[in-house]
Design a protein around this motif. Structure first.
Motif, PDB file in Angstrom:
ATOM      1  N   GLY A  66       0.812  -1.212   0.000  1.00 31.74           N
ATOM      2  CA  GLY A  66       0.000   0.000   0.000  1.00 31.74           C
ATOM      3  C   GLY A  66       0.843   1.257   0.000  1.00 31.74           C
ATOM      4  O   GLY A  66       0.495   2.254  -0.652  1.00 31.74           O
ATOM      5  N   PHE A  67       1.976   1.207   0.696  1.00 34.32           N
ATOM      6  CA  PHE A  67       2.847   2.384   0.776  1.00 34.32           C
ATOM      7  C   PHE A  67       3.455   2.712  -0.584  1.00 34.32           C
ATOM      8  O   PHE A  67       3.446   3.868  -1.020  1.00 34.32           O
ATOM      9  N   PHE A  68       3.976   1.706  -1.264  1.00 33.09           N
ATOM     10  CA  PHE A  68       4.587   1.962  -2.576  1.00 33.09           C
ATOM     11  C   PHE A  68       3.517   2.276  -3.623  1.00 33.09           C
ATOM     12  O   PHE A  68       3.768   3.046  -4.555  1.00 33.09           O
ATOM     13  N   ALA A  69       2.315   1.717  -3.475  1.00 33.20           N
ATOM     14  CA  ALA A  69       1.220   2.091  -4.367  1.00 33.20           C
ATOM     15  C   ALA A  69       0.834   3.553  -4.139  1.00 33.20           C
ATOM     16  O   ALA A  69       0.555   4.289  -5.095  1.00 33.20           O
ATOM     17  N   HIS A  74       0.447   9.127  -5.732  1.00 36.80           N
ATOM     18  CA  HIS A  74       0.719  10.528  -5.387  1.00 36.80           C
ATOM     19  C   HIS A  74       1.419  11.246  -6.538  1.00 36.80           C
ATOM     20  O   HIS A  74       1.055  12.379  -6.889  1.00 36.80           O
ATOM     21  N   GLN A  75       2.411  10.601  -7.137  1.00 31.73           N
ATOM     22  CA  GLN A  75       3.108  11.206  -8.276  1.00 31.73           C
ATOM     23  C   GLN A  75       2.157  11.368  -9.460  1.00 31.73           C
ATOM     24  O   GLN A  75       2.174  12.386 -10.160  1.00 31.73           O
ATOM     25  N   PHE A  76       1.335  10.369  -9.694  1.00 28.76           N
ATOM     26  CA  PHE A  76       0.366  10.425 -10.783  1.00 28.76           C
ATOM     27  C   PHE A  76      -0.649  11.548 -10.543  1.00 28.76           C
ATOM     28  O   PHE A  76      -1.008  12.291 -11.465  1.00 28.76           O
ATOM     29  N   GLY A  77      -1.118  11.665  -9.308  1.00 26.12           N
ATOM     30  CA  GLY A  77      -2.087  12.703  -8.975  1.00 26.12           C
ATOM     31  C   GLY A  77      -1.518  14.104  -9.144  1.00 26.12           C
ATOM     32  O   GLY A  77      -2.216  15.004  -9.640  1.00 26.12           O
ATOM     33  N   MET A  78      -0.274  14.311  -8.740  1.00 26.80           N
ATOM     34  CA  MET A  78       0.344  15.628  -8.902  1.00 26.80           C
ATOM     35  C   MET A  78       0.496  15.977 -10.372  1.00 26.80           C
ATOM     36  O   MET A  78       0.350  17.140 -10.765  1.00 26.80           O
ATOM     37  N   VAL A 154      -5.483   4.976   2.409  1.00 24.36           N
ATOM     38  CA  VAL A 154      -4.741   3.745   2.111  1.00 24.36           C
ATOM     39  C   VAL A 154      -4.931   2.724   3.230  1.00 24.36           C
ATOM     40  O   VAL A 154      -5.127   1.531   2.971  1.00 24.36           O
ATOM     41  N   THR A 155      -4.906   3.171   4.477  1.00 20.59           N
ATOM     42  CA  THR A 155      -5.123   2.252   5.597  1.00 20.59           C
ATOM     43  C   THR A 155      -6.524   1.638   5.537  1.00 20.59           C
ATOM     44  O   THR A 155      -6.696   0.439   5.794  1.00 20.59           O
TER      45      THR A 155
END
Length: 224
Positions: A66-69, A74-78, A154-155
């Motif tokens: 979940g963390f790496f996803a 996050h990069q995609f969203g920005m 994510v959690t």
């Protein structure tokens, strides 16, 4: 991040998830230990311990996936939403909290109070705010919303398998290691990748002032 740091993050998170799940199991699954302690059966006790430790390793791996996803999203969203991305994350946080209350309450038996579901969402939000505030303090104020998004949305997604199980045993058995592993990874990341970023409000460093006497000496040397 180097491969050595990644391995360190993976192994420490794995051990944290396994050890914490084992400790929590002594409380929420005490009947499993009671069955092998009375009468005492050493082999079955080792089996129960290995089972819950292994379950914790699985929770840890889910947390790391979940963390790496999240980092990818996050990069995609920005890149996609640009300046609107913080607002989109706030909306998704609100939607995830609403889901935790509304859909779980609808799936529950008739006559069950809605308040336990509300308090669960409030507790998740409170923990997320605390961790996000620490992250923002140690790195950058702009990191607050992404950190809160990770800790809540994510959690909640990672928690779905336990929420669908019968009873509350596995709900608590999973959420405590998940929250701890997620918070651990989030707060360790900037320490592994380098020096924390400066606050956006922190003034830029001023260039060092040159002594007036040194300026005069330089002018004299040029004339010579």
């Amino acid at each position: 991040m180097t491969s050595r740091k990644w391995v360190r993050l993976f192994l420490t998170t794995l051990l944290l998830g396994g050890g914490l799940t084992l400790l929590v199991s002594f409380v929420v699954k005490s009947e499993s230990y009671a069955d092998v302690l009375n009468p005492f059966n050493f082999l079955e006790l080792i089996g129960v311990i290995l089972f819950f430790a292994g379950l914790g390793f699985i929770f840890s791996v889910i947390s790391q996936m979940g963390f790496f996803a999240y980092l990818t999203v996050h990069q995609f969203g920005m890149g996609l939403f640009r300046s609107l991305w913080p607002g989109v994350q706030v909306f998704l946080i609100a939607f995830a909290l609403f889901d935790l209350v509304y859909f779980r309450y609808r799936a529950a038996d008739e006559g069950v109070s809605i308040w336990p579901y509300i308090w669960t969402a409030v507790a998740l939000l409170a923990v997320g705010i605390i961790i996000a505030a620490i992250k923002a303090k140690e790195t950058n104020k702009k990191a607050f919303i992404p950190a809160l998004f990770f800790m809540v949305v994510v959690t909640a997604v990672e928690w779905v398998p336990a929420l669908q199980a019968d009873g509350l045993d596995y709900v608590w058995l999973m959420i405590i290691p998940l929250l701890t592993c997620n918070a651990y990874q989030l707060l360790l990341l900037h320490r592994l990748t380098g020096t924390p970023e400066k606050s956006v409000n922190e003034p830029a460093e001023q260039p060092p002032k040159i002594n007036k006497q040194k300026k005069k000496n330089r002018k004299k040397n040029r004339r010579k």
